[in-house]
Design a protein around this motif. Structure first.
Motif, PDB file in Angstrom:
ATOM      1  N   GLN A   1       0.792  -1.269   0.219  1.00 31.28           N
ATOM      2  CA  GLN A   1       0.128  -0.102  -0.003  1.00 31.28           C
ATOM      3  C   GLN A   1       0.954   1.338  -0.219  1.00 31.28           C
ATOM      4  OE1 GLN A   1      -2.388  -0.528   3.543  1.00 31.28           O
ATOM      5  NE2 GLN A   1      -3.653  -2.251   2.636  1.00 31.28           N
ATOM      6  N   LYS A   2       2.106   1.163  -0.055  1.00 31.10           N
ATOM      7  CA  LYS A   2       3.095   2.297   0.142  1.00 31.10           C
ATOM      8  C   LYS A   2       2.748   3.277   1.451  1.00 31.10           C
ATOM      9  CE  LYS A   2       5.787   1.352  -3.282  1.00 31.10           C
ATOM     10  NZ  LYS A   2       6.328   0.127  -3.141  1.00 31.10           N
ATOM     11  N   ARG A   3       2.149   2.527   2.356  1.00 24.12           N
ATOM     12  CA  ARG A   3       1.972   3.268   3.734  1.00 24.12           C
ATOM     13  C   ARG A   3       2.986   2.992   4.521  1.00 24.12           C
ATOM     14  NH1 ARG A   3      -2.610   0.875   6.729  1.00 24.12           N
ATOM     15  NH2 ARG A   3      -3.721   1.233   4.727  1.00 24.12           N
ATOM     16  N   THR A   4       3.663   4.275   5.187  1.00 24.06           N
ATOM     17  CA  THR A   4       4.733   4.400   6.123  1.00 24.06           C
ATOM     18  C   THR A   4       4.117   4.348   7.364  1.00 24.06           C
ATOM     19  OG1 THR A   4       6.030   5.447   4.489  1.00 24.06           O
ATOM     20  CG2 THR A   4       6.894   5.277   6.584  1.00 24.06           C
ATOM     21  N   ASN A   5       4.062   3.142   8.107  1.00 25.78           N
ATOM     22  CA  ASN A   5       3.728   3.003   9.517  1.00 25.78           C
ATOM     23  C   ASN A   5       4.847   2.949  10.381  1.00 25.78           C
ATOM     24  OD1 ASN A   5       0.942   2.848   8.887  1.00 25.78           O
ATOM     25  ND2 ASN A   5       1.086   0.987   8.621  1.00 25.78           N
ATOM     26  N   THR A   6       4.430   3.255  11.586  1.00 27.87           N
ATOM     27  CA  THR A   6       5.476   3.062  12.916  1.00 27.87           C
ATOM     28  C   THR A   6       4.658   2.387  13.841  1.00 27.87           C
ATOM     29  OG1 THR A   6       7.084   4.002  14.033  1.00 27.87           O
ATOM     30  CG2 THR A   6       5.135   5.131  13.874  1.00 27.87           C
ATOM     31  N   PHE A   7       5.406   2.047  14.992  1.00 28.83           N
ATOM     32  CA  PHE A   7       4.507   1.157  16.010  1.00 28.83           C
ATOM     33  C   PHE A   7       4.835   2.234  17.318  1.00 28.83           C
ATOM     34  CE2 PHE A   7       9.018   0.028  16.090  1.00 28.83           C
ATOM     35  CZ  PHE A   7       9.169  -0.089  17.556  1.00 28.83           C
TER      36      PHE A   7
ATOM     37  N   LYS B   1      12.853  14.089   6.641  1.00 34.28           N
ATOM     38  CA  LYS B   1      13.922  13.285   6.579  1.00 34.28           C
ATOM     39  C   LYS B   1      13.828  12.056   7.571  1.00 34.28           C
ATOM     40  CE  LYS B   1      18.941  13.905   8.229  1.00 34.28           C
ATOM     41  NZ  LYS B   1      19.885  14.439   7.463  1.00 34.28           N
ATOM     42  N   LYS B   2      13.273  11.957   8.611  1.00 32.79           N
ATOM     43  CA  LYS B   2      13.076  10.725   9.539  1.00 32.79           C
ATOM     44  C   LYS B   2      12.068   9.716   8.632  1.00 32.79           C
ATOM     45  CE  LYS B   2      13.137  12.585  13.857  1.00 32.79           C
ATOM     46  NZ  LYS B   2      12.700  13.033  15.324  1.00 32.79           N
ATOM     47  N   ARG B   3      11.187  10.394   7.902  1.00 32.89           N
ATOM     48  CA  ARG B   3      10.179   9.412   6.877  1.00 32.89           C
ATOM     49  C   ARG B   3      11.140   8.617   6.048  1.00 32.89           C
ATOM     50  NH1 ARG B   3       5.207   8.627   5.348  1.00 32.89           N
ATOM     51  NH2 ARG B   3       4.447  10.313   6.467  1.00 32.89           N
ATOM     52  N   GLU B   4      12.090   9.486   5.560  1.00 32.33           N
ATOM     53  CA  GLU B   4      13.195   8.798   4.479  1.00 32.33           C
ATOM     54  C   GLU B   4      14.095   7.670   5.136  1.00 32.33           C
ATOM     55  OE1 GLU B   4      15.186  12.107   2.871  1.00 32.33           O
ATOM     56  OE2 GLU B   4      13.483  12.790   1.521  1.00 32.33           O
ATOM     57  N   VAL B   5      14.611   7.923   6.307  1.00 29.58           N
ATOM     58  CA  VAL B   5      15.193   6.849   6.844  1.00 29.58           C
ATOM     59  C   VAL B   5      14.527   5.825   7.280  1.00 29.58           C
ATOM     60  CG1 VAL B   5      16.369   6.408   9.308  1.00 29.58           C
ATOM     61  CG2 VAL B   5      16.731   8.660   8.222  1.00 29.58           C
ATOM     62  N   LEU B   6      13.115   6.051   7.757  1.00 30.44           N
ATOM     63  CA  LEU B   6      12.464   4.671   8.007  1.00 30.44           C
ATOM     64  C   LEU B   6      11.988   4.013   6.845  1.00 30.44           C
ATOM     65  CD1 LEU B   6      10.397   3.231  10.037  1.00 30.44           C
ATOM     66  CD2 LEU B   6       8.637   4.865   9.679  1.00 30.44           C
ATOM     67  N   GLU B   7      11.793   4.609   5.929  1.00 31.12           N
ATOM     68  CA  GLU B   7      11.371   4.004   4.346  1.00 31.12           C
ATOM     69  C   GLU B   7      12.602   3.215   3.899  1.00 31.12           C
ATOM     70  OE1 GLU B   7       9.802   6.953   1.906  1.00 31.12           O
ATOM     71  OE2 GLU B   7       7.853   6.811   2.749  1.00 31.12           O
ATOM     72  N   GLY B   8      13.860   3.944   4.277  1.00 34.99           N
ATOM     73  CA  GLY B   8      14.827   3.119   3.877  1.00 34.99           C
ATOM     74  C   GLY B   8      15.054   1.824   4.709  1.00 34.99           C
ATOM     75  N   MET B   9      15.007   1.835   5.840  1.00 37.89           N
ATOM     76  CA  MET B   9      14.918   0.668   6.780  1.00 37.89           C
ATOM     77  C   MET B   9      13.999  -0.567   6.248  1.00 37.89           C
ATOM     78  SD  MET B   9      15.567   2.682  10.657  1.00 37.89           S
ATOM     79  CE  MET B   9      14.760   1.304  11.470  1.00 37.89           C
ATOM     80  N   ILE B  10      12.577   0.008   5.951  1.00 36.73           N
ATOM     81  CA  ILE B  10      11.646  -0.824   5.386  1.00 36.73           C
ATOM     82  C   ILE B  10      11.998  -1.443   4.186  1.00 36.73           C
ATOM     83  CG2 ILE B  10       9.231  -1.247   4.720  1.00 36.73           C
ATOM     84  CD1 ILE B  10       8.667   1.296   6.468  1.00 36.73           C
ATOM     85  N   LYS B  11      12.688  -0.697   3.128  1.00 35.99           N
ATOM     86  CA  LYS B  11      13.229  -1.195   1.847  1.00 35.99           C
ATOM     87  C   LYS B  11      14.330  -2.207   2.331  1.00 35.99           C
ATOM     88  CE  LYS B  11      11.678   2.875  -0.764  1.00 35.99           C
ATOM     89  NZ  LYS B  11      12.211   4.292  -1.394  1.00 35.99           N
ATOM     90  N   ALA B  12      15.171  -1.781   3.123  1.00 34.08           N
ATOM     91  CA  ALA B  12      16.214  -2.773   3.289  1.00 34.08           C
ATOM     92  C   ALA B  12      15.941  -4.149   3.719  1.00 34.08           C
ATOM     93  CB  ALA B  12      17.203  -2.283   4.129  1.00 34.08           C
ATOM     94  N   THR B  13      15.025  -3.942   4.351  1.00 34.80           N
ATOM     95  CA  THR B  13      14.344  -5.242   5.161  1.00 34.80           C
ATOM     96  C   THR B  13      13.694  -5.951   3.944  1.00 34.80           C
ATOM     97  OG1 THR B  13      13.853  -4.161   7.312  1.00 34.80           O
ATOM     98  CG2 THR B  13      12.414  -6.376   6.695  1.00 34.80           C
ATOM     99  N   ILE B  14      12.868  -5.376   3.050  1.00 33.52           N
ATOM    100  CA  ILE B  14      12.270  -6.204   1.771  1.00 33.52           C
ATOM    101  C   ILE B  14      13.153  -6.796   1.029  1.00 33.52           C
ATOM    102  CG2 ILE B  14      10.826  -5.759  -0.070  1.00 33.52           C
ATOM    103  CD1 ILE B  14       9.167  -3.278   1.306  1.00 33.52           C
ATOM    104  N   LYS B  15      14.305  -5.933   0.824  1.00 29.90           N
ATOM    105  CA  LYS B  15      15.311  -6.426  -0.118  1.00 29.90           C
ATOM    106  C   LYS B  15      15.955  -7.776   0.489  1.00 29.90           C
ATOM    107  CE  LYS B  15      19.272  -4.792  -2.714  1.00 29.90           C
ATOM    108  NZ  LYS B  15      20.334  -3.520  -2.988  1.00 29.90           N
ATOM    109  N   LYS B  16      16.329  -7.776   2.011  1.00 29.09           N
ATOM    110  CA  LYS B  16      16.793  -9.066   2.627  1.00 29.09           C
ATOM    111  C   LYS B  16      15.937 -10.120   2.315  1.00 29.09           C
ATOM    112  CE  LYS B  16      19.780  -7.258   6.426  1.00 29.09           C
ATOM    113  NZ  LYS B  16      19.608  -7.079   7.792  1.00 29.09           N
ATOM    114  N   GLN B  17      14.606 -10.001   2.475  1.00 30.43           N
ATOM    115  CA  GLN B  17      13.591 -10.975   2.247  1.00 30.43           C
ATOM    116  C   GLN B  17      13.493 -11.702   0.810  1.00 30.43           C
ATOM    117  OE1 GLN B  17       9.831  -9.171   3.475  1.00 30.43           O
ATOM    118  NE2 GLN B  17      10.199  -9.580   5.688  1.00 30.43           N
ATOM    119  N   GLN B  18      14.040 -10.910  -0.267  1.00 31.57           N
ATOM    120  CA  GLN B  18      14.033 -11.530  -1.622  1.00 31.57           C
ATOM    121  C   GLN B  18      15.104 -12.618  -1.791  1.00 31.57           C
ATOM    122  OE1 GLN B  18      13.654  -7.826  -3.904  1.00 31.57           O
ATOM    123  NE2 GLN B  18      11.678  -7.518  -3.343  1.00 31.57           N
TER     124      GLN B  18
END
Length: 107
Positions: free
Chosen positions: A65-71, A90-107
């Motif tokens: 959904q391209k939704r950036t959530n936090t917990f 800036k914080k959103r970009e950092v968070l999205e980078g972490m999410i993208k890195a996680t996705i990349k690791k899963q592939q």
């Protein structure tokens, strides 16, 4: 009569949710405003039992959904709930980078 039955059903569903997470007696001792806040911040949200499950859902929501959530850890039910990220760009970009890195690791 149909509207009253729907209202009653909704109230019972809400009570079931409250009982599943909180002390029902303590909940009804709260002011109406405090009850509304608790319903919004805990009872009506999905409860993730641990951080790993919350993180999986954050990644899933971003992928699909391209939704950036936090917990946050809920002080009431001791689980984790998600919320839409509302920080700086800036914080959103950092968070999205972490999410993208996680996705990349899963592939």
């Amino acid at each position: 009569m149909g509207k009253q039955k729907k209202l009653e059903k909704k109230q019972f569903e809400e009570i079931d949710l409250i009982i599943g997470r909180l002390n029902i007696v303590q909940f009804y001792k709260l002011t109406e405003e405090e009850q509304k806040k608790l319903l919004k911040s805990c009872v009506k949200k999905v409860r993730h039992p641990n951080l790993k499950e919350a993180a999986k859902r954050i990644v899933h929501d971003y992928k699909h959904q391209k939704r950036t959530n936090t917990f946050y850890k809920c002080p009431e039910c001791k689980g984790y709930h998600l919320t839409t990220f509302k920080g700086s760009k800036k914080k959103r970009e950092v968070l999205e980078g972490m999410i993208k890195a996680t996705i990349k690791k899963q592939q």
